[in-house]
Write an enzyme that holds these catalytic residues in place. Structure first.
Site, PDB file in Angstrom:
ATOM      1  N   CYS A 132      31.833  58.547  34.670  1.00 24.74           N
ATOM      2  CA  CYS A 132      32.144  57.162  34.287  1.00 24.74           C
ATOM      3  C   CYS A 132      31.151  56.124  34.807  1.00 24.74           C
ATOM      4  O   CYS A 132      31.293  54.944  34.490  1.00 24.74           O
ATOM      5  CB  CYS A 132      33.536  56.782  34.799  1.00 24.74           C
ATOM      6  SG  CYS A 132      34.883  57.283  33.715  1.00 24.74           S
ATOM      7  N   GLN A 134      28.739  50.994  34.924  1.00 24.26           N
ATOM      8  CA  GLN A 134      28.235  50.096  35.956  1.00 24.26           C
ATOM      9  C   GLN A 134      26.987  49.367  35.473  1.00 24.26           C
ATOM     10  O   GLN A 134      26.318  49.799  34.538  1.00 24.26           O
ATOM     11  CB  GLN A 134      27.930  50.881  37.231  1.00 24.26           C
ATOM     12  CG  GLN A 134      29.148  51.575  37.823  1.00 24.26           C
ATOM     13  CD  GLN A 134      28.791  52.495  38.968  1.00 24.26           C
ATOM     14  OE1 GLN A 134      27.770  52.304  39.623  1.00 24.26           O
ATOM     15  NE2 GLN A 134      29.622  53.504  39.209  1.00 24.26           N
ATOM     16  N   ASN A 156      37.162  20.467  36.373  1.00 18.29           N
ATOM     17  CA  ASN A 156      37.921  19.343  35.845  1.00 18.29           C
ATOM     18  C   ASN A 156      38.208  19.576  34.363  1.00 18.29           C
ATOM     19  O   ASN A 156      37.456  20.262  33.671  1.00 18.29           O
ATOM     20  CB  ASN A 156      37.125  18.052  36.034  1.00 18.29           C
ATOM     21  CG  ASN A 156      37.904  16.827  35.622  1.00 18.29           C
ATOM     22  OD1 ASN A 156      37.988  16.493  34.443  1.00 18.29           O
ATOM     23  ND2 ASN A 156      38.480  16.143  36.597  1.00 18.29           N
ATOM     24  N   PHE A 202      36.143  19.488  30.216  1.00 11.78           N
ATOM     25  CA  PHE A 202      35.438  20.441  29.349  1.00 11.78           C
ATOM     26  C   PHE A 202      36.096  20.559  27.979  1.00 11.78           C
ATOM     27  O   PHE A 202      35.516  21.116  27.056  1.00 11.78           O
ATOM     28  CB  PHE A 202      35.338  21.822  30.014  1.00 11.78           C
ATOM     29  CG  PHE A 202      36.663  22.466  30.317  1.00 11.78           C
ATOM     30  CD1 PHE A 202      37.344  23.182  29.350  1.00 11.78           C
ATOM     31  CD2 PHE A 202      37.219  22.366  31.584  1.00 11.78           C
ATOM     32  CE1 PHE A 202      38.557  23.777  29.626  1.00 11.78           C
ATOM     33  CE2 PHE A 202      38.434  22.958  31.873  1.00 11.78           C
ATOM     34  CZ  PHE A 202      39.110  23.660  30.892  1.00 11.78           C
ATOM     35  N   THR A 208      54.834  45.149  52.479  1.00 15.59           N
ATOM     36  CA  THR A 208      54.242  43.969  53.118  1.00 15.59           C
ATOM     37  C   THR A 208      54.404  43.980  54.631  1.00 15.59           C
ATOM     38  O   THR A 208      53.952  43.059  55.295  1.00 15.59           O
ATOM     39  CB  THR A 208      54.869  42.674  52.575  1.00 15.59           C
ATOM     40  OG1 THR A 208      56.289  42.712  52.773  1.00 15.59           O
ATOM     41  CG2 THR A 208      54.580  42.506  51.093  1.00 15.59           C
ATOM     42  N   GLY A 209      55.049  44.970  55.182  1.00 11.29           N
ATOM     43  CA  GLY A 209      55.251  44.987  56.626  1.00 11.29           C
ATOM     44  C   GLY A 209      56.058  46.185  57.065  1.00 11.29           C
ATOM     45  O   GLY A 209      56.125  47.201  56.374  1.00 11.29           O
ATOM     46  N   LYS A 251      61.354  42.799  62.318  1.00 11.00           N
ATOM     47  CA  LYS A 251      60.654  42.890  61.045  1.00 11.00           C
ATOM     48  C   LYS A 251      59.321  42.178  61.191  1.00 11.00           C
ATOM     49  O   LYS A 251      59.273  40.982  61.493  1.00 11.00           O
ATOM     50  CB  LYS A 251      61.476  42.258  59.921  1.00 11.00           C
ATOM     51  CG  LYS A 251      60.817  42.354  58.556  1.00 11.00           C
ATOM     52  CD  LYS A 251      61.721  41.809  57.455  1.00 11.00           C
ATOM     53  CE  LYS A 251      61.088  41.956  56.081  1.00 11.00           C
ATOM     54  NZ  LYS A 251      61.972  41.470  54.990  1.00 11.00           N
ATOM     55  N   ASP A 256      68.420  41.203  45.469  1.00 12.99           N
ATOM     56  CA  ASP A 256      67.896  42.540  45.771  1.00 12.99           C
ATOM     57  C   ASP A 256      68.965  43.430  46.390  1.00 12.99           C
ATOM     58  O   ASP A 256      68.719  44.125  47.368  1.00 12.99           O
ATOM     59  CB  ASP A 256      66.684  42.442  46.700  1.00 12.99           C
ATOM     60  CG  ASP A 256      65.821  43.704  46.660  1.00 12.99           C
ATOM     61  OD1 ASP A 256      65.926  44.464  45.673  1.00 12.99           O
ATOM     62  OD2 ASP A 256      65.051  43.939  47.610  1.00 12.99           O
TER      63      ASP A 256
END
Length: 907
Positions: A139, A143, A424, A427, A587-588, A605, A701
C-alpha cells in the site's frame, strides 16, 4: 532549579501511578483482531515491518521526493510480486467482500512485503488505480511528498508487532491529487495467534477533517477549532471496520448490506427548509416521524424496514471495564432465534438453547467485539447534530475567525473544514456581493448586536446563491461577548426577478427559521467549555473543596477525610496509598486506594487530561464532577474530594466491595437472576433514577457495569461522564379517585413529579442500551433512562439484551425496527414482560414513565411486593451464587509492611 526538580518529581509520581501502556499505534483499535480458521505458512515480523517502509517514488503524474510511492505499472518494480506468484483469495471470500460498501484492501501477512490480495471497488474509485496496478503490491504507493513520516512509522510499528492502527494521513491519488485518508489497519490471526492477513480500511475525510488546521493554536495554546474531529472519525471508522473483519472471518455468513440510505440522512431542499418551521428539538416517533425540517437527524435517520432476524449464534461477552482489565469472569451467552412479534400475554415460542450452543463462543464475538460493545460511546455533541448551515466565530481572536462550521455549511459552500477553520467569513463574498450589506454586518459585529440580511454569496466553485444571513452574538454568564453565531439559508429558489431579492413572505418565514436555529446553536454551545479558557482553568472545578452532605457527614469515610483536611493540608494524590486497580476505560482508570493513616478505603477515578482534550470530553468530566457534588442518596455515590495532577484529574468516591452487577450476574447459573432478585435491583435503580431526575440529571448510561453493589448488597449507580445536567421542573399531579374509593373515603394523595426540563441531543450511551430517539436525533429527555431500565430488566431475566446485532449498525437498526420477543425457554412472569414491553416503547410519549416519571413505574404490578419507602432497609434476596466481596484481603499476599504495587500489566 529546586522548583523544577520538585515539579519533575510530581510528574514522575503521577506517571508511576497512571502511565498505563497504550494498545499501540492505534489506541482504542488494538482490540480489533480476529482469529481465522486456517493458518497458511507464515513469515517473520521483519517482512511485515518492511511492508510499510517507503520506497523511491516512481508513479507517473506524482511529484517526486518526500515519502514517495512505488511504481504504478504492472512490471517487476519494487514491491511487485510476479503475476504467477500472486496470492489468491477464494471466490467465496471475494463474493462476500464485494457485498461490502466500505473501501478497504486485504494484504497477505505471510508473504514478503505484505502484498495486497484483494481491494474493494471503492478503493479503485478513491485512488484512481486499476486492479492490475494494485493487486500484488504494498500500500505504500499511496504515500507522497507531504505524507507524515511519523504516521507511517506508527503504521510500520503496528504491523511489525501485529497490532491495530487507526490514524489520519495525507495520501495521493494516481493523478497526484492529495486527500486525507483515515486509515484503519487490523490484523487477522490464525488459531495459533500468528498474523496471516491485514485489513486496511480507508475513509476519505478531506471534506470534514480539520486537517492541518489542528495545528492552529489560540493564545491559550488550545486549538482554534471548537471540536476535535479525529477521534470522532476514528470511532466511526472502528465501528465500520467490524463488518469487514466479520466478513473476512465468516464469508459464508456475509449478506449484502442494506440500502445505502441506512447511513445517509435525507437531504432537504432549501424550499422544504423554509417551509417547515418546526422547532429544532421536536418530539417524534423514533421510527422516522416527528423530525420535520427543524429536527436533529443522525446518520441513521432514514433506516429502512427489512426482515427482522436474529443470528443463532451464542456469544460470550465481557464487561466494558473488566475486558480491558483482563479479568476472566466467565462466558456469557447470547442465543437468538427467529420469533414472531412479541405478544406479552403469549410469548412467541422459541426452541430452548442447546447446551453446546450456549457454551460455544465465536472468537470474534468473544475476544474482539466484546472489548468495545459495552463501552460508553460519545459520537456527537448536540451542537454537531444540528443539521443547519451555520458557523461560530470567536471575536476574541484577531480577525474573528471561524472556530466551528456545521457539515451542512460545508455542503452548501463546497469548502472543506480544513479550508475555513481559522478564517474570517469574508471568503464567501464575490463580484455581486453588495458592499453596503457587508458594511451593515461589520457594524453589527462592532456594536455586538444581531442582524438579519440577505446578500449574494459564492461557493468555492464560483456558483452564486442568495444567502439569508442571520448574525447573533452569544454572551457568557457575566454578559461578556463570547462568540458570534452566523446562520445561512440558501434562498436562491425564492428570488423575485423584478426585485432581485427574496419575496417578502419568504423573507419573513426564513428569518424566523434562521433565528430559531441560532437560538438552538446558542443553547448547544453552552454545553461546551469556553474555548478561550486557560488550560489550567478548564479543570478548576476539580480543585474546589467538597463539603459533606447531611446524610453521610458522620460516616467513617467522611470523618477520616475531614481529619486529614483539618491538618491544614489540601488533599491530593500523595495522601492516598494504592491498593489495586479496579477497572480501566477509554479515558482513564479506577483504583482502590487507602487514605494514608486511616485504614479507610476509597475508589479513585483518574482521567487523563490530554485524552479528555483530544476526545472532546472536557465538558463531560466537568459535568460529572458537578453532578457528584450534588448527590446525597443511599443508592448514589458520595464524592469526598477531587484534585488534579499535571496530567490527570481525580475523583475520590465510595468503594463498593460487591463489585459490578455485571460480574455478579455473570456468575449466576445461566447468567440470569431469579425474578425476585431482578425485581429488587430494578426497584433500587428506579429509586436512584427518580432522585437524579429530580435534580435535573438525565443519566444516559444505565447498564450492569455502572451498577455497583455495596457490602450489604444494595446498589450504587456510578459513572456520570455521559450524563446531562439541566434544571428540573417540579409539579404536583392530583389523582382522581373512583366512585368506589370516594364511598369508602379512600383518597389517593397527590403525586409529586420532577423531571429534567430541557431536552438534549448528544449521541451518547452504550450501544445495546441506547434509546431510539438518541439514534434518530429527534432530541431526548429523561425517558431514555426508562428505555434503558427496560433493557436492563430484560438482560437480568434473559441473560442478553434484546436488540444486540453483530455490529453497531445492525444493533442500531434492531433498536429502531426489530420486534421485541421473549424466549419461552426461560420462565418469566407476565407482569415482568408487560413492564419490559411498556418501557421499550419506541415512541417516548407512549413509554411508561413519560407522564408521571418513576411513579408510573413504581405502581406497576411487577413491583407490587416492593415496599418503596423502606426499600433501603430490606435485605436483598439471596442469590444462587452469593455475593463475593472484594477488598484488600483479595490482593495477593505481600510481605509485612510492604506496599502492594499496582499491577500495571493489568491495563
Amino acid at each position: 532549579m529546586a522548583g523544577s526538580s520538585s515539579s519533575k518529581e510530581i510528574v514522575d509520581a503521577v506517571e508511576k501511578w497512571m502511565a498505563f501502556p497504550t494498545s499501540g499505534g492505534g489506541g482504542a483499535t488494538a482490540g480489533l483482531e480476529i482469529v481465522a480458521e486456517d493458518a497458511p505458512s507464515g513469515s517473520s515480523g521483519a517482512h511485515q515491518q518492511q511492508a510499510w517502509r517507503p520506497v523511491a517514488p516512481a508513479t507517473a503524474g506524482r511529484d517526486s521526493g518526500g515519502t514517495g510511492s512505488g511504481k504504478s505499472s504492472v512490471d517487476g518494480g519494487v514491491g511487485r510480486a510476479s503475476h504467477d506468484s500472486l496470492p489468491r483469495v477464494s471466490q467465496e471470500l471475494k463474493d462476500a467482500l464485494s457485498s461490502l460498501q466500505q473501501t478497504f484492501v486485504v494484504s497477505d501477512a505471510t508473504r514478503p512485503d505484505c502484498p495486497i490480495i484483494y481491494a474493494s471497488e471503492g478503493f479503485f474509485t478513491m485512488t484512481g488505480y486499476s486492479p492490475r496496478e494494485v493487486v500484488g503490491r504494498n500500500c505504500r504507493f499511496l504515500q507522497g511528498p507531504d505524507t507524515d513520516a511519523a504516521e507511517v512509522a506508527k503504521i510500520r510499528d503496528a504491523v511489525k508487532h501485529g497490532r491495530s492502527f487507526c490514524g489520519r494521513l495525507l495520501n495521493y491519488r494516481k493523478d497526484g491529487a492529495p486527500f486525507w485518508n483515515l486509515l484503519t489497519v487490523t490484523p487477522i490471526r490464525d488459531d495459533n495467534g500468528k498474523v496471516i492477513k491485514f485489513i486496511g480500511m480507508q475513509v476519505e475525510v478531506s471534506k470534514y477533517t480539520e486537517g492541518l488546521s489542528d495545528k492552529r493554536m489560540r493564545p491559550n495554546e488550545l486549538p482554534v477549532s471548537l471540536i476535535r474531529y479525529d477521534e470522532r472519525q476514528k470511532d466511526k471508522a472502528m465501528s465500520s471496520m467490524t463488518e469487514v473483519v466479520q466478513t473476512v472471518k465468516q464469508p459464508r455468513g456475509a449478506r449484502a448490506p442494506a440500502d445505502a440510505a441506512l447511513l445517509t440522512p435525507p437531504k432537504m431542499s432549501d424550499a422544504d427548509k423554509m417551509a417547515a418551521m418546526s422547532p429544532v428539538v421536536a418530539p417524534g416517533t423514533p421510527s422516522g416521524g416527528g423530525g420535520g425540517a427543524g429536527s436533529f437527524k443522525s446518520p441513521l435517520w432514514d433506516l429502512k424496514k427489512e426482515e427482522s432476524r436474529l443470528s443463532r449464534l451464542a456469544s460470550g461477552r465481557k464487561s466494558g471495564r473488566s475486558s480491558l482489565m483482563g479479568f476472566k469472569i466467565g462466558k456469557r451467552s447470547s442465543v437468538g432465534s427467529r420469533e414472531a412479534p412479541a405478544v406479552v400475554e403469549e410469548p412467541a415460542p422459541a426452541p430452548p438453547p442447546a447446551p453446546e450452543v450456549v457454551e460455544r463462543t465465536d472468537s470474534w464475538e468473544r475476544a474482539e467485539r466484546e472489548k468495545d460493545i459495552r463501552q460508553g460511546i460519545d459520537l456527537a455533541t448536540t451542537l454537531e447534530r444540528i443539521e443547519k448551515n451555520f458557523v461560530i466565530t470567536d471575536p476574541r481572536i484577531p480577525d474573528n475567525p471561524i472556530i466551528f462550521a456545521s457539515d451542512s455549511f460545508l455542503e452548501l459552500t463546497e469548502y472543506t473544514r480544513e479550508e475555513i477553520l481559522g478564517r474570517n467569513c469574508r471568503f464567501l463574498q464575490g463580484p455581486e456581493t453588495d458592499q453596503g450589506t457587508v458594511d451593515k454586518i461589520r457594524e453589527a459585529i462592532r456594536e455586538q448586536k444581531e442582524i438579519t440580511v440577505q446578500l449574494i454569496n459564492y461557493t468555492k466553485s464560483g456558483k452564486k446563491f442568495w444567502n439569508l444571513f442571520h448574525l447573533q452574538p452569544m454572551r457568557d454568564q457575566k454578559g461578556e461577548l463570547q462568540y458570534f453565531i452566523g446562520v445561512q439559508l440558501d434562498g436562491s429558489d425564492h428570488v423575485e426577478p423584478l426585485r432581485n431579492r427574496l419575496s417578502e413572505n419568504t423573507e419573513i418565514q426564513s428569518a424566523k427559521l434562521v433565528k430559531a436555529t441560532a437560538e438552538n446553536v446558542d443553547d448547544a454551545v453552552r454545553e461546551l467549555p469556553d474555548a478561550n479558557l486557560r488550560p489550567e482553568d478548564l479543570w478548576a472545578i476539580h480543585s474546589m473543596r467538597v463539603s459533606p452532605k447531611p446524610h453521610k457527614r458522620n460516616n467513617p469515610s467522611w470523618i477520616a477525610i475531614e481529619k486529614a483536611t483539618n491538618l491544614g493540608e489540601k488533599i491530593g494524590l500523595k495522601h492516598f496509598k494504592p491498593v489495586k486497580p479496579l477497572g480501566c476505560g477509554d479515558t482513564g482508570s479506577v483504583h482502590l486506594v487507602e487514605l494514608q493513616g486511616s485504614g479507610e478505603l476509597f475508589a479513585m477515578k483518574a482521567m487523563d487530561k490530554s485524552v479528555m482534550l483530544n476526545r472532546n470530553k472536557v465538558h463531560r468530566a466537568c459535568i460529572e464532577r458537578e453532578i457528584y457534588a450534588l448527590l446525597d442518596h443511599p443508592f448514589l455515590p458520595t464524592l469526598y474530594t477531587s484534585f488534579q495532577t499535571p496530567t490527570h484529574v481525580c475523583l475520590i468516591t465510595d468503594f463498593c466491595p460487591g463489585g459490578e452487577l455485571f460480574a455478579v450476574l455473570d456468575r449466576q447459573p445461566m447468567k440470569i437472576f431469579r425474578e425476585e432478585c431482578a425485581r429488587f435491583y430494578a426497584a433500587e435503580v428506579v429509586i436512584g433514577l427518580e432522585y437524579l431526575h429530580c435534580l435535573g440529571i438525565i443519566y444516559r448510561d444505565l447498564k450492569p457495569e455502572n451498577i455497583l453493589l455495596q457490602a450489604d448488597g444494595h446498589i450504587v449507580l456510578t459513572d456520570f461522564d455521559l450524563s446531562f445536567l439541566t434544571t428540573s421542573k417540579p409539579h404536583v399531579i392530583k389523582n382522581s379517585t373512583s366512585l368506589k374509593r370516594r364511598r369508602s373515603q379512600e383518597f389517593l394523595p397527590p403525586t409529586f413529579v420532577s423531571e429534567p426540563s430541557t431536552p438534549s441531543n448528544s449521541f451518547v450511551g452504550t450501544e445495546e442500551y441506547i434509546a431510539p430517539e438518541v439514534i434518530t436525533g429527534a432530541g431526548h429527555t429523561s425517558a431514555i433512562d426508562w428505555w434503558a431500565l427496560g433493557i436492563l430488566l430484560y438482560e437480568m431475566l434473559y441473560g442478553r439484551t434484546p436488540f444486540r446485532g453483530k455490529n453497531r449498525k445492525k444493533t442500531f437498526y434492531n433498536i429502531l425496527h426489530k420486534d421485541l420477543t421473549f424466549p419461552s425457554s426461560i420462565p418469566v412472569s407476565l407482569a415482568a414482560k408487560q413492564l419490559i414491553h411498556g418501557l421499550l416503547q419506541r415512541d417516548p410519549s407512549n413509554r411508561i414513565g413519560s407522564n408521571a416519571g418513576a411513579n408510573d413505574i413504581k405502581q406497576h404490578s411487577f413491583f407490587q411486593d416492593i415496599n418503596w419507602p423502606l426499600i433501603r432497609c430490606m435485605s436483598p434476596p439471596e442469590l444462587d451464587v452469593p455475593l463475593k466481596l472484594i477488598g484488600k484481603e483479595t490482593q495477593p499476599k505481600a510481605k509485612p509492611d510492604e506496599d502492594v504495587p499496582l499491577n500495571l500489566d493489568t491495563f
